[in-house]
Design a protein around this motif. Structure first.
Motif, PDB file in Angstrom:
ATOM      1  N   ARG A  91      11.673   2.133 -13.507  1.00 33.66           N
ATOM      2  CA  ARG A  91      11.215   2.035 -12.126  1.00 33.66           C
ATOM      3  C   ARG A  91      10.189   0.927 -11.904  1.00 33.66           C
ATOM      4  NH1 ARG A  91      12.082   5.970  -8.561  1.00 33.66           N
ATOM      5  NH2 ARG A  91      10.088   5.548  -7.521  1.00 33.66           N
ATOM      6  N   LEU A  92       9.360   0.650 -12.920  1.00 34.20           N
ATOM      7  CA  LEU A  92       8.168  -0.146 -12.643  1.00 34.20           C
ATOM      8  C   LEU A  92       7.557  -0.689 -13.925  1.00 34.20           C
ATOM      9  CD1 LEU A  92       6.474  -0.551  -9.931  1.00 34.20           C
ATOM     10  CD2 LEU A  92       4.944   1.189 -10.840  1.00 34.20           C
ATOM     11  N   GLU A  93       6.971  -1.897 -13.811  1.00 40.40           N
ATOM     12  CA  GLU A  93       6.074  -2.391 -14.846  1.00 40.40           C
ATOM     13  C   GLU A  93       4.698  -1.801 -14.542  1.00 40.40           C
ATOM     14  OE1 GLU A  93       6.637  -4.698 -17.472  1.00 40.40           O
ATOM     15  OE2 GLU A  93       8.744  -4.256 -17.065  1.00 40.40           O
ATOM     16  N   THR A  94       4.296  -0.823 -15.332  1.00 40.30           N
ATOM     17  CA  THR A  94       3.093  -0.050 -15.030  1.00 40.30           C
ATOM     18  C   THR A  94       1.955  -0.413 -15.967  1.00 40.30           C
ATOM     19  OG1 THR A  94       4.428   1.821 -14.240  1.00 40.30           O
ATOM     20  CG2 THR A  94       2.127   2.261 -14.793  1.00 40.30           C
ATOM     21  N   HIS A  95       0.870  -0.900 -15.392  1.00 43.02           N
ATOM     22  CA  HIS A  95      -0.337  -1.139 -16.164  1.00 43.02           C
ATOM     23  C   HIS A  95      -1.119   0.159 -16.252  1.00 43.02           C
ATOM     24  CE1 HIS A  95      -4.705  -2.021 -16.416  1.00 43.02           C
ATOM     25  NE2 HIS A  95      -4.288  -2.786 -17.400  1.00 43.02           N
TER      26      HIS A  95
ATOM     27  N   ARG B 207       2.030   1.628  -8.045  1.00 38.28           N
ATOM     28  CA  ARG B 207       2.716   0.422  -7.558  1.00 38.28           C
ATOM     29  C   ARG B 207       1.942  -0.205  -6.394  1.00 38.28           C
ATOM     30  NH1 ARG B 207       8.490   1.492  -5.268  1.00 38.28           N
ATOM     31  NH2 ARG B 207       8.780   2.500  -7.306  1.00 38.28           N
ATOM     32  N   GLY B 208       1.764  -1.520  -6.485  1.00 37.93           N
ATOM     33  CA  GLY B 208       1.029  -2.213  -5.430  1.00 37.93           C
ATOM     34  C   GLY B 208      -0.477  -2.216  -5.608  1.00 37.93           C
TER      35      GLY B 208
ATOM     36  N   GLY C 131      -3.954  -2.510  -8.531  1.00 38.08           N
ATOM     37  CA  GLY C 131      -4.390  -2.935  -9.852  1.00 38.08           C
ATOM     38  C   GLY C 131      -3.466  -3.991 -10.430  1.00 38.08           C
ATOM     39  N   HIS C 132      -3.041  -3.780 -11.664  1.00 35.34           N
ATOM     40  CA  HIS C 132      -2.228  -4.764 -12.374  1.00 35.34           C
ATOM     41  C   HIS C 132      -0.779  -4.293 -12.556  1.00 35.34           C
ATOM     42  CE1 HIS C 132      -5.770  -7.227 -13.268  1.00 35.34           C
ATOM     43  NE2 HIS C 132      -6.402  -6.087 -13.475  1.00 35.34           N
ATOM     44  N   SER C 133      -0.377  -3.265 -11.816  1.00 29.86           N
ATOM     45  CA  SER C 133       1.020  -2.831 -11.875  1.00 29.86           C
ATOM     46  C   SER C 133       1.896  -3.686 -10.974  1.00 29.86           C
ATOM     47  CB  SER C 133       1.149  -1.350 -11.483  1.00 29.86           C
ATOM     48  OG  SER C 133       0.717  -0.514 -12.530  1.00 29.86           O
ATOM     49  N   GLU C 134       3.191  -3.578 -11.204  1.00 25.27           N
ATOM     50  CA  GLU C 134       4.158  -4.359 -10.434  1.00 25.27           C
ATOM     51  C   GLU C 134       4.079  -4.021  -8.952  1.00 25.27           C
ATOM     52  OE1 GLU C 134       9.030  -5.125 -10.479  1.00 25.27           O
ATOM     53  OE2 GLU C 134       8.089  -3.704 -11.879  1.00 25.27           O
ATOM     54  N   ARG C 135       4.331  -5.030  -8.130  1.00 21.85           N
ATOM     55  CA  ARG C 135       4.383  -4.850  -6.682  1.00 21.85           C
ATOM     56  C   ARG C 135       5.808  -4.470  -6.296  1.00 21.85           C
ATOM     57  NH1 ARG C 135      -0.666  -4.837  -7.954  1.00 21.85           N
ATOM     58  NH2 ARG C 135      -2.072  -6.025  -6.614  1.00 21.85           N
ATOM     59  N   ARG C 136       6.007  -3.227  -5.933  1.00 20.06           N
ATOM     60  CA  ARG C 136       7.285  -2.782  -5.395  1.00 20.06           C
ATOM     61  C   ARG C 136       7.025  -2.010  -4.110  1.00 20.06           C
ATOM     62  NH1 ARG C 136      11.971  -1.220  -9.767  1.00 20.06           N
ATOM     63  NH2 ARG C 136      11.893  -3.180 -10.933  1.00 20.06           N
ATOM     64  N   PRO C 137       7.895  -2.153  -3.105  1.00 19.91           N
ATOM     65  CA  PRO C 137       7.646  -1.532  -1.806  1.00 19.91           C
ATOM     66  C   PRO C 137       7.470  -0.025  -1.890  1.00 19.91           C
ATOM     67  CG  PRO C 137       9.431  -3.124  -1.655  1.00 19.91           C
ATOM     68  CD  PRO C 137       9.123  -2.968  -3.114  1.00 19.91           C
ATOM     69  N   ILE C 138       6.684   0.500  -0.949  1.00 17.77           N
ATOM     70  CA  ILE C 138       6.417   1.941  -0.847  1.00 17.77           C
ATOM     71  C   ILE C 138       7.148   2.473   0.376  1.00 17.77           C
ATOM     72  CG2 ILE C 138       4.607   3.676  -0.485  1.00 17.77           C
ATOM     73  CD1 ILE C 138       2.723   1.288  -1.683  1.00 17.77           C
TER      74      ILE C 138
ATOM     75  N   ASP D 293       3.253  -4.695   5.189  1.00 17.62           N
ATOM     76  CA  ASP D 293       4.001  -3.604   5.811  1.00 17.62           C
ATOM     77  C   ASP D 293       4.561  -2.620   4.801  1.00 17.62           C
ATOM     78  OD1 ASP D 293       3.487  -4.706   8.249  1.00 17.62           O
ATOM     79  OD2 ASP D 293       5.518  -5.454   8.616  1.00 17.62           O
ATOM     80  N   ASP D 294       4.804  -3.065   3.554  1.00 16.09           N
ATOM     81  CA  ASP D 294       5.368  -2.183   2.532  1.00 16.09           C
ATOM     82  C   ASP D 294       4.330  -1.707   1.528  1.00 16.09           C
ATOM     83  OD1 ASP D 294       8.071  -2.236   3.421  1.00 16.09           O
ATOM     84  OD2 ASP D 294       8.316  -4.228   2.530  1.00 16.09           O
ATOM     85  N   TYR D 295       3.065  -2.066   1.749  1.00 18.28           N
ATOM     86  CA  TYR D 295       2.021  -1.749   0.777  1.00 18.28           C
ATOM     87  C   TYR D 295       0.838  -1.100   1.510  1.00 18.28           C
ATOM     88  CZ  TYR D 295       4.948  -4.622  -2.191  1.00 18.28           C
ATOM     89  OH  TYR D 295       6.009  -5.118  -2.894  1.00 18.28           O
ATOM     90  N   TYR D 296      -0.342  -1.666   1.399  1.00 15.14           N
ATOM     91  CA  TYR D 296      -1.486  -1.167   2.151  1.00 15.14           C
ATOM     92  C   TYR D 296      -1.709  -2.049   3.369  1.00 15.14           C
ATOM     93  CZ  TYR D 296      -6.173  -0.064   3.639  1.00 15.14           C
ATOM     94  OH  TYR D 296      -7.246   0.293   4.409  1.00 15.14           O
ATOM     95  N   PRO D 297      -1.849  -1.522   4.553  1.00 21.33           N
ATOM     96  CA  PRO D 297      -1.754  -0.089   4.889  1.00 21.33           C
ATOM     97  C   PRO D 297      -0.343   0.359   5.254  1.00 21.33           C
ATOM     98  CG  PRO D 297      -2.485  -1.305   6.800  1.00 21.33           C
ATOM     99  CD  PRO D 297      -2.312  -2.320   5.698  1.00 21.33           C
ATOM    100  N   GLY D 298       0.565  -0.637   5.521  1.00 22.70           N
ATOM    101  CA  GLY D 298       1.902  -0.336   6.007  1.00 22.70           C
ATOM    102  C   GLY D 298       2.106  -0.873   7.415  1.00 22.70           C
ATOM    103  N   ASP D 299       3.249  -0.531   8.004  1.00 21.19           N
ATOM    104  CA  ASP D 299       3.555  -0.982   9.362  1.00 21.19           C
ATOM    105  C   ASP D 299       3.210   0.110  10.361  1.00 21.19           C
ATOM    106  OD1 ASP D 299       5.619   0.640   8.333  1.00 21.19           O
ATOM    107  OD2 ASP D 299       7.076  -0.178   9.735  1.00 21.19           O
ATOM    108  N   ALA D 300       3.146  -0.270  11.632  1.00 18.18           N
ATOM    109  CA  ALA D 300       2.796   0.686  12.689  1.00 18.18           C
ATOM    110  C   ALA D 300       3.732   0.500  13.877  1.00 18.18           C
ATOM    111  CB  ALA D 300       1.347   0.492  13.124  1.00 18.18           C
TER     112      ALA D 300
END
Length: 358
Positions: free
Chosen positions: A17-21, A65-66, A68-75, A214-221
Motif C-alpha cells: 500500500r505504501l512506502e512507510t517511514h 500517508r501524506g 512526515g517521511h512516508s509516501e504521499r498518496r491521496p486520502i 485537496d487530497d491531503y491536508y486539509p482536503g477539498d470543500a
C-alpha cells in the motif's frame, strides 16, 4: 530529519500500500506497540516517549500517508480514516507483528479505533491520547446527530487559509497567530508549557512536513446553503474526520473487547466541549458571524460524547479508564511526559499479562 533521542531508530518499510517511514525502539522480540500520530504532525512527536519506553516493548511509530517521511498518496475522505487504518494493518503484517497494542493521539485515536472496530481480534489494547470523538469532528449534537443535513461547518472548509499557506511555505517564524510555530504553541500545548528550543524546532519541522492540498491536508470543500456556508468535500484528512464520513461508535460492540486507556489533557483546546476548531463554539463566542444559535447549531460536546460512548462500552462488557492530565493541553505525552509514560506502561503491562493468561 532532526536529531532523534538515543535509542530511537528510523527506517522505511515497503508494503503493498505504501512506502512507510517509521521510528522504532526496543527489542525485536518485545511485546509490540504501535503509536499512531495525529493531524498536522508525524511520528517525531512520539520520539521522546518511545525513547523512555521499557525495552521489553517493541515500539513502532509510523508516519501516516501524506505526513512526515512516508509516501504521499491521496486520502479518500469518504472512507472515514480507513485509508490510514489499512496502511497500518499492511505495515503490521509486513514486519510480522501479531496482536499489537495500539496507541493513538488525536486523529490517530480515530485511526486505531477504526482498526479495532474492523479487526478486534488483532488488537491487544487501546490507549487513546486526546482522541477525536467517536461521532467525528464538529457539527453534531450530544447524541451524534448532525446540526446541518449536509454536515456544513465540518471538514476542510473550516481550516485557516493563512496557516495552510505558511505550511506550504515552510514558515518556521513566530510572527503571526497563524504561523505553524504559534499554532503549535497555542493549541498543541497548554499555555504554561514551554519546550526546550531545540525540541520545539524539531516539532515545528515535523509539523511542516505535512502534505497540503485537496487530497491531503486539509482536503477539498464544497459550498453550502447552510450556516456557516461550507460543507465537506471528498478528499483529505479533515474531511475524513467529518461526521459525514466518520462514525466510530461501533467501538461499543467490538468482540473480543479490549482494555481502553483514555488519556486527555485538562486544558485541551482542540478536542474539547469548547473547542476552538468547532464551528458551533466559534459561533457561540462570536468568532463566526451569523451563528444561528444553540438550538440549531450548538458546540459539539466532544469529551462528553466520548465518555458516553465509552460508558456504553463498559455496559456492554468492556472496560476503560479515563486519566485527566493537569497542566496539559492537546499533547499530554509531551507536556507531562513522566505521568503519561507511567500510566501507559501500567496499561501495556496489564494488557500483556491478560494475553499471557488467556
Amino acid at each position: 530529519m532532526s536529531s532523534l533521542p538515543d535509542g530511537v531508530r528510523s527506517r522505511t518499510v515497503s508494503t503493498d500500500r505504501l512506502e512507510t517511514h517509521l521510528l522504532e525502539t526496543g527489542r525485536a522480540d518485545g511485546d509490540p506497540v504501535v503509536f499512531v500520530h495525529g493531524n498536522a504532525s508525524s511520528s517525531r512527536f512520539y520520539a521522546e516517549l518511545l525513547a523512555d519506553l521499557p525495552d521489553r516493548y517493541r515500539a513502532i511509530a509510523p508516519d501516516l500517508r501524506g505526513y512526515g517521511h512516508s509516501e504521499r498518496r491521496p486520502i479518500d475522505a469518504t472512507r472515514g480514516l480507513r485509508d490510514f487504518a489499512e496502511d497500518i494493518r499492511a505495515l503490521v503484517a509486513e514486519i510480522e507483528i501479531e496482536q499489537p497494542a495500539l496507541v493513538g493521539w488525536s486523529t490517530g485515536g480515530g485511526v486505531v479505533m477504526r482498526y479495532a472496530i474492523e479487526q478486534p481480534e488483532s488488537v491487544a489494547s487501546l490507549a487513546l491520547l486526546n482522541p477525536v470523538s467517536p461521532h467525528g469532528y464538529g457539527g453534531t449534537r450530544r447524541d451524534g446527530t448532525p446540526c446541518q443535513p449536509d454536515y456544513a461547518g465540518t471538514g476542510a472548509g473550516m481550516a485557516n487559509d493563512d496557516f495552510i499557506e505558511r505550511l506550504e511555505a515552510g514558515d518556521r517564524r513566530a510572527d503571526s497567530d497563524a504561523s505553524p510555530r504559534n499554532v503549535m504553541r497555542s493549541f498543541y500545548l497548554a499555555p504554561e508549557t514551554e519546550l526546550d528550543p531545540e525540541l520545539e524546532d524539531a516539532y515545528v519541522d515535523a509539523l511542516l512536513n505535512t502534505e497540503t492540498g485537496d487530497d491531503y491536508y486539509p482536503g477539498d470543500a464544497t459550498a453550502s446553503e447552510n450556516w456557516p456556508g461550507v460543507a465537506p468535500g471528498e478528499g483529505g484528512t479533515n474531511n475524513a474526520l467529518s461526521p459525514k464520513y466518520l462514525d466510530l461508535t461501533g467501538i461499543v460492540d467490538i468482540d473480543p473487547a479490549v482494555p481502553i486507556l483514555w488519556i486527555r489533557g485538562a486544558e485541551d483546546r482542540i478536542i474539547s466541549d469548547t473547542s476552538f476548531f468547532d464551528a458551533g463554539y466559534l459561533g457561540k463566542i462570536g468568532e463566526l458571524p451569523e451563528w444561528p444559535g444553540e438550538d440549531e447549531y450548538p458546540p459539539q460536546p466532544m469529551v462528553s460524547q466520548t465518555r458516553a460512548v465509552f460508558e456504553e462500552y463498559a455496559d456492554a462488557g468492556g472496560e476503560y479508564d479515563e486519566l485527566v492530565v493537569e497542566g496539559a493541553g492537546h499533547s499530554p505525552h509531551i507536556e507531562q511526559h513522566d505521568e503519561v509514560l507511567s500510566a501507559l506502561t501500567a496499561h501495556l503491562d496489564d494488557a500483556t499479562t491478560r494475553i499471557g493468561n488467556s
